[in-house]
Every structure is written in structure tokens, then in C-alpha cells.
Write a protein that holds these residues in place. Structure first.
Motif, short mmCIF file in Angstrom:
data_model
loop_
_atom_site.label_atom_id
_atom_site.label_comp_id
_atom_site.label_asym_id
_atom_site.label_seq_id
_atom_site.Cartn_x
_atom_site.Cartn_y
_atom_site.Cartn_z
N ASN A 226 7.86 4.48 -1.65
CA ASN A 226 6.29 4.41 -1.68
C ASN A 226 5.69 3.14 -1.71
O ASN A 226 4.33 3.17 -1.82
CB ASN A 226 5.87 5.67 -2.91
CG ASN A 226 5.54 6.70 -2.22
OD1 ASN A 226 5.96 7.06 -0.93
ND2 ASN A 226 4.97 7.70 -2.94
N SER A 227 6.31 2.01 -1.67
CA SER A 227 5.41 0.87 -1.78
C SER A 227 5.05 0.29 -0.33
O SER A 227 3.99 -0.26 -0.24
CB SER A 227 6.43 -0.39 -2.12
OG SER A 227 7.76 -0.23 -1.10
N GLY A 228 5.50 1.51 0.67
CA GLY A 228 4.71 1.13 2.06
C GLY A 228 5.82 0.37 2.98
O GLY A 228 5.53 -0.15 3.97
N LYS A 229 6.86 0.51 2.55
CA LYS A 229 8.07 -0.30 3.65
C LYS A 229 8.14 0.56 4.83
O LYS A 229 8.25 -0.32 5.91
CB LYS A 229 9.61 0.01 3.02
CG LYS A 229 9.97 -0.59 1.76
CD LYS A 229 11.11 -0.61 1.17
CE LYS A 229 11.46 0.79 1.00
NZ LYS A 229 10.75 1.56 -0.07
N SER A 230 8.27 1.80 4.98
CA SER A 230 8.00 2.36 6.48
C SER A 230 6.70 2.10 6.94
O SER A 230 6.71 1.68 8.31
CB SER A 230 8.43 4.01 6.19
OG SER A 230 9.45 4.28 5.63
N SER A 231 5.73 2.06 6.41
CA SER A 231 4.35 1.82 6.91
C SER A 231 4.17 0.32 7.60
O SER A 231 3.93 0.10 8.87
CB SER A 231 3.23 1.83 5.88
OG SER A 231 3.30 3.38 5.33
N VAL A 244 6.45 8.38 7.60
CA VAL A 244 5.75 7.67 6.30
C VAL A 244 5.11 8.90 5.72
O VAL A 244 4.52 9.90 6.28
CB VAL A 244 4.37 6.99 6.73
CG1 VAL A 244 3.38 6.78 5.77
CG2 VAL A 244 5.01 5.64 7.75
N THR A 245 5.53 9.31 4.43
CA THR A 245 4.72 10.23 3.64
C THR A 245 4.78 9.57 2.27
O THR A 245 5.30 8.47 1.95
CB THR A 245 5.65 11.48 3.33
OG1 THR A 245 6.97 11.17 2.53
CG2 THR A 245 6.34 11.97 4.60
N ASN A 333 1.77 -5.31 -0.66
CA ASN A 333 1.21 -4.35 0.31
C ASN A 333 0.02 -3.41 -0.36
O ASN A 333 -0.08 -3.40 -1.48
CB ASN A 333 2.19 -3.58 0.93
CG ASN A 333 1.68 -2.55 1.96
OD1 ASN A 333 1.09 -2.83 2.94
ND2 ASN A 333 2.43 -1.30 2.10
N LYS A 334 -0.85 -2.93 0.57
CA LYS A 334 -1.91 -1.97 0.18
C LYS A 334 -3.13 -2.94 -0.55
O LYS A 334 -3.55 -2.31 -1.40
CB LYS A 334 -1.35 -1.00 -0.64
CG LYS A 334 -0.12 0.01 -0.20
CD LYS A 334 0.05 1.11 -1.00
CE LYS A 334 1.42 1.78 -0.74
NZ LYS A 334 1.76 3.18 -1.41
N ASP A 336 -5.94 -3.19 1.00
CA ASP A 336 -6.93 -2.51 1.14
C ASP A 336 -7.32 -1.59 -0.16
O ASP A 336 -8.59 -1.42 -0.64
CB ASP A 336 -6.84 -1.70 2.22
CG ASP A 336 -5.68 -0.70 2.40
OD1 ASP A 336 -5.98 0.57 2.17
OD2 ASP A 336 -4.35 -1.14 2.14
N LEU A 337 -6.41 -1.40 -0.98
CA LEU A 337 -6.66 -0.63 -2.20
C LEU A 337 -6.92 -1.48 -3.54
O LEU A 337 -7.78 -1.52 -4.23
CB LEU A 337 -5.53 0.55 -2.49
CG LEU A 337 -5.22 1.39 -1.75
CD1 LEU A 337 -3.90 2.22 -1.94
CD2 LEU A 337 -6.47 2.28 -1.46
N SER A 358 -1.77 -5.49 4.34
CA SER A 358 -2.12 -4.00 4.35
C SER A 358 -1.60 -3.55 5.48
O SER A 358 -1.93 -3.79 6.62
CB SER A 358 -3.65 -3.68 4.35
OG SER A 358 -3.80 -2.22 4.63
N ALA A 359 -0.51 -2.70 5.30
CA ALA A 359 0.23 -1.93 6.52
C ALA A 359 -0.81 -1.18 7.38
O ALA A 359 -0.66 -0.73 8.31
CB ALA A 359 1.64 -1.32 6.22
N LEU A 360 -1.79 -0.47 6.37
CA LEU A 360 -2.66 0.46 6.98
C LEU A 360 -3.90 -0.32 7.77
O LEU A 360 -3.99 0.29 8.89
CB LEU A 360 -3.36 1.15 5.56
CG LEU A 360 -4.28 2.28 6.15
CD1 LEU A 360 -3.57 3.62 6.58
CD2 LEU A 360 -5.22 2.74 4.80
#
Ligand code: GDP
Length: 454
Positions: A226-231, A244-245, A333-334, A336-337, A358-360
Motif C-alpha cells: 500500500n505504499s504505492g509501488k504498483s501506482s 492498484v487497490t 510517495n503520496k 499530494d497527501l 506523487s504517483a497519483l
């Protein structure tokens, strides 16, 4: 005793259906095969529309016949190319006919091997032919083309010339022992050594870059679930390659993707991450992550910046999972948050550079790409870029080691003869790169990896 040269034949175009297919024949039997199949020999290097005849004189197909007379051909032998309609059966019938007339099927790379044996190409150029065919990016294709036209060979030969100059100089000193001491201690010798050392360093850099362009970099994405590797993987790939979930532990198996950063191929593996789990499937995923880390050129450790990352002990634990010696970039990562600015963070983690992304939103990804290139020692491919292989780099480094050893014996023991001996080893290694000097085993290995018909 040298083996008699036989005539070889193969399909030069890929198997299957196509607009046209090309059958290539090379060797001493070409003229006789051409006469039997075409009635009369085509004029060399002229495209001639002909019937391709079977044993009864019936046309198997009508197409373009091209004859190249030795030595002015790809292989340096007589070569016949038959461009037929690209049907599976048509090409089979034509090949059978050529074989019935005395040719045998060519092994993979055998046409190029003959080109090499007949001095049409040196080994570097022959390898560049395969690398051009296999090029995975425009930059790699351009670099392979430069190697094929001889740019890389010229650089190796120029270095070899410099080493020859040095050897001539030192051997003159050995031949006139009275003057030997003078020569060995004179500053001219040192002045002659310095530019050769500089040429070695330049060529090593060029070769390293060429290897990276060809083979790329194995990058492993690691970090907590959930750290955002897939993203991040998807953001770097430019499309949704991985699932990604928000549910931890989604990526159980390894997902591989090739991404290109300005010509640098990255073989990225998205992993199940590192965590202790009781789920046997996930345990296997974690084991595979560890195995990938063992062979990585670079690890990206992804950390969730939106979480409390004061858990330095936990992060140190993750870093500890990465084998020593593998370069690491820590990716926060993240952002943006968390509201952090993108780019390199002022602090490092365990001595590793930290990048905020930010991967997002994509913020900071350009800096991350640049950091990856810098860490790999990759500069944007320019005019001087050639394609290279690990074999070239290893052999060049062996040459360089002999050169360094020679310089040492000269410096420490004034041993001119030993220096000359090391220079000879340097020259042998350099000649191995271009294929002037080498074993049949090496040649066999290189050409066997070519495609059939090349
Ligand atoms: P993995 O388990 O490490 O592969 O993480 P995922 O890529 O599956 O992401 C886990 C969750 O974090 C998903 O809900 C993503 O949408 C979310 N996520 C990933 N990257 C970012 C980001 O940069 N910003 C925000 N806001 N959410 C993100």
C-alpha cells in the motif's frame, strides 16, 4: 585441415505469411543453383523478374532474383537472394529445391559468421547486426547502426594504435640497454602513458553507456504493501500494467515491464513487497521479492509519505532487506497527501537519496527519472553513442587491468620488459573485442544467439 566450404541456405524473413519472403543462399554452389532454378544467371546486383523453377522445369513461383558475386556480397561469397511471395508453402518448396540442389540449411547467424570469417565485418560489427535487429528503442537502433558502420571498432583500433606506439617506444628502450634507464625514467614516457590512460577511461565510459543502452537496468520496486509501488510502476510505464487497490497484499506475483527513459531501458519488476505474513501465497511473493533484489541493478524503496514515517526503525528494517552494494533510491510517495514539495528531499535515509513524488499526480516523476539515469551513469545518447555488450566491457576492463599492472611494474621496478609484456596482453584483449584474436568457442557462442537466416 580446413573444412571445405559448403553452400548454405535459409529463410531471411520471419516465418509465417507476408507480402514477400526472402530466401538467401551463400557459397560456392550458388551459380549452379541459380542456373538450375532460373535458367540463366542473373546479372550481378540487378533485380531480375524470373520464374523459380522446380526439378521438372515448372515454376514454383515468379519473383525477383538477385545475384551478388564474391567478394562483393554480405558474406563475401557468391550470394543468391530469391524474393518470392510470402506464403508458408511457397517458401518451403523453394527452400526444398535449393537444398535438393546441394545446399544445406544455415545455422543461426551463419551468414554473418561467414561475413566475419571473410573479413566483411569484424566481430563488433557482426554483433551490431544482431543488436540492430533486436534494438528495443530508437536510441539503441541508432547506436547499433553506428557500431555496424564501424564507429566502435574504430575507437578500439585507435586505442590499440596508441598502445602499439607505447610498445614500440618501450621496446626500443629494451633493445638499447644502455639507454634503457634513461628512457624509463624520462618524463617523455610518462607523457606518453597519460593520454593512453585517458583514452582507456573514455572508451570504458562509451562501452558502459552502450551496454546500458542495449541491456538496460534491472529495477526492483520494494516497500511496504500500500505504499504505492504498483501506482508508481504504472506511472513510470505510462499505463495501468499493475493492479492498484487500497487492499494491502494485492500484488502477490511479480509483474515485469520494460520502460524507456530517454533510451535507457528499465526492466522494472513490481514486487509483492516486504512484510511478514502468514498467507502462504503472499509469503511466496515476498520470497520472490527477495530473490529479485538479489539480482537488481537498482532498488526503489517506496515509502508512504502520508503515513507517519517517524518509524525510522521500520524503514531501516526495509533497507536492511536490500542486499549491500545495490544502489537504492528512497521514494517518498503520496506527497499530494503529505503536502511536501516534489523532488529531492534535503535529508537522506541510511545514506540513500530520498525523492518526493506523487504517483497519483505525477509530481516529482521527472526528477525520479533523472535520478535513475544519473545513478546508472547514463547520459543522453548523442552522436558518439555506440551499442555494446557485457563481453566488450569485460574484455576492455581486462585490457585496462593489464595496462594498470604494466604501469605499476614500470613505476615500482623500472621493469621495461614486464611493461612491454603487459602491453602485449592489453593488445590481445583489445583484439579479442574486434574478433581478430579469439577462440572458436567464443565465435560459436556469439553467432548461435543470432536469428536464423542472418
Ligand atoms: P502497493 O501495494 O504498494 O502496490 O500500492 P498501490 O499502488 O496498490 O496503492 C495503494 C493505495 O494507495 C491505492 O489506493 C492507490 O490509489 C493509493 N496511492 C498510490 N499512490 C498514491 C499517490 O501518489 N497519492 C495518493 N493520494 N494515493 C496514492
Amino acid at each position: 585441415m580446413p573444412q571445405p566450404v559448403v553452400t548454405i541456405a535459409g529463410r531471411a524473413t520471419p516465418p509465417g505469411r507476408g507480402g514477400i519472403a526472402v530466401i538467401r543462399v551463400s557459397g560456392p554452389g550458388v551459380q549452379q543453383i541459380a542456373a538450375a532454378m532460373l535458367g540463366k544467371l542473373p546479372q550481378p546486383r540487378h533485380a531480375e523478374l524470373r520464374d523459380f523453377l522446380d526439378a521438372e522445369g515448372q515454376a514454383i513461383d515468379t519473383g525477383i532474383a538477385l545475384l551478388f558475386s564474391a567478394p562483393d556480397s554480405y558474406t563475401g561469397e557468391d550470394v543468391l537472394e530469391l524474393q518470392c511471395h510470402g506464403g508458408v508453402v511457397v517458401t518451403e518448396l523453394l527452400l526444398e529445391r535449393v537444398l535438393a540442389l546441394g545446399a544445406r540449411m544455415a545455422r543461426p547467424g551463419e551468414f554473418s559468421e561467414r561475413a566475419f570469417l571473410n573479413d566483411k565485418l569484424d566481430l563488433l560489427q557482426a554483433e551490431a547486426v544482431a543488436d540492430l535487429i533486436d534494438a528495443g528503442s530508437r536510441a539503441a537502433a541508432r547506436a547499433a547502426q553506428r557500431s555496424l558502420r564501424g564507429d566502435f571498432s574504430a575507437a578500439v583500433l585507435a586505442l590499440n594504435e596508441e598502445v602499439t606506439g607505447l610498445r614500440v617506444y618501450i621496446e626500443a628502450a629494451i633493445d638499447f640497454p644502455d639507454e634503457e634507464l634513461d628512457l624509463l625514467s624520462d618524463s617523455e614516457l610518462r607523457q606518453r602513458i597519460a593520454p593512453v590512460a585517458a583514452s582507456f577511461a573514455r572508451l570504458e565510459k562509451t562501452t558502459r553507456q552502450g551496454c546500458l543502452l542495449r541491456d538496460g537496468l534491472h529495477v526492483v520496486l520494494a516497500g511496504r504493501p500500500n505504499s504505492g509501488k504498483s501506482s508508481l510502476f504504472n506511472a513510470l510505464a505510462g499505463y495501468a500494467a499493475a493492479i492498484v487497490t487500497s487492499q494491502p497484499g494485492t500484488t502477490r506475483d511479480l509483474i515485469r515491464e520494460q520502460i524507456n527513459i530517454d533510451g535507457l531501458p528499465l526492466h522494472v519488476v513490481d514486487t509483492a513487497g516486504l512484510r511478514s505474513t502468514l498467507d502462504p501465497v503472499e509469503q511466496e511473493g515476498v520470497a520472490r521479492t527477495r530473490a529479485q533484489l538479489g539480482v537488481a541493478d537498482l532498488a526503489l524503496l517506496v515509502i508512504d509519505a502520508s503515513e507517519d514515517t517517524s518509524d525510522l526503525a521500520g524503514i531501516a528494517g526495509l533497507l536492511g532487506e536490500i542486499p549491500a552494494g545495490i544502489p537504492v533510491l528512497v521514494v517518498r510517495n503520496k506527497i499530494d497527501l503529505s503536502g511536501e514539495p516534489p523532488g529531492t528531499a534535503p535529508e537522506s535515509l541510511g545514506g540513500h537519496r530520498v525523492l518526493r513524488v506523487s504517483a497519483l499526480t505525477g509530481a516529482g516523476l521527472d526528477e525520479l527519472r533523472l535520478a535513475i539515469k544519473t545513478l546508472a551513469g547514463f547520459s543522453d545518447p548523442g552522436e558518439g553513442t555506440v551499442i555494446a555488450r557485457q563481453r566488450h566491457l569485460d574484455t576492455l576492463q581486462r585490457a585496462q587491468a593489464h595496462f594498470a599492472a604494466g604501469c605499476r611494474v614500470l613505476e615500482e621496478r623500472q621493469a621495461g620488459e614486464l611493461f612491454a609484456e603487459e602491453l602485449l596482453q592489453v593488445q590481445n584483449a583489445l583484439a579479442e573485442i574486434t574478433g581478430e584474436f579469439g577462440s572458436d568457442d567464443l565465435l560459436g557462442k556469439i553467432f548461435a544467439s543470432f536469428c536464423i537466416g542472418k
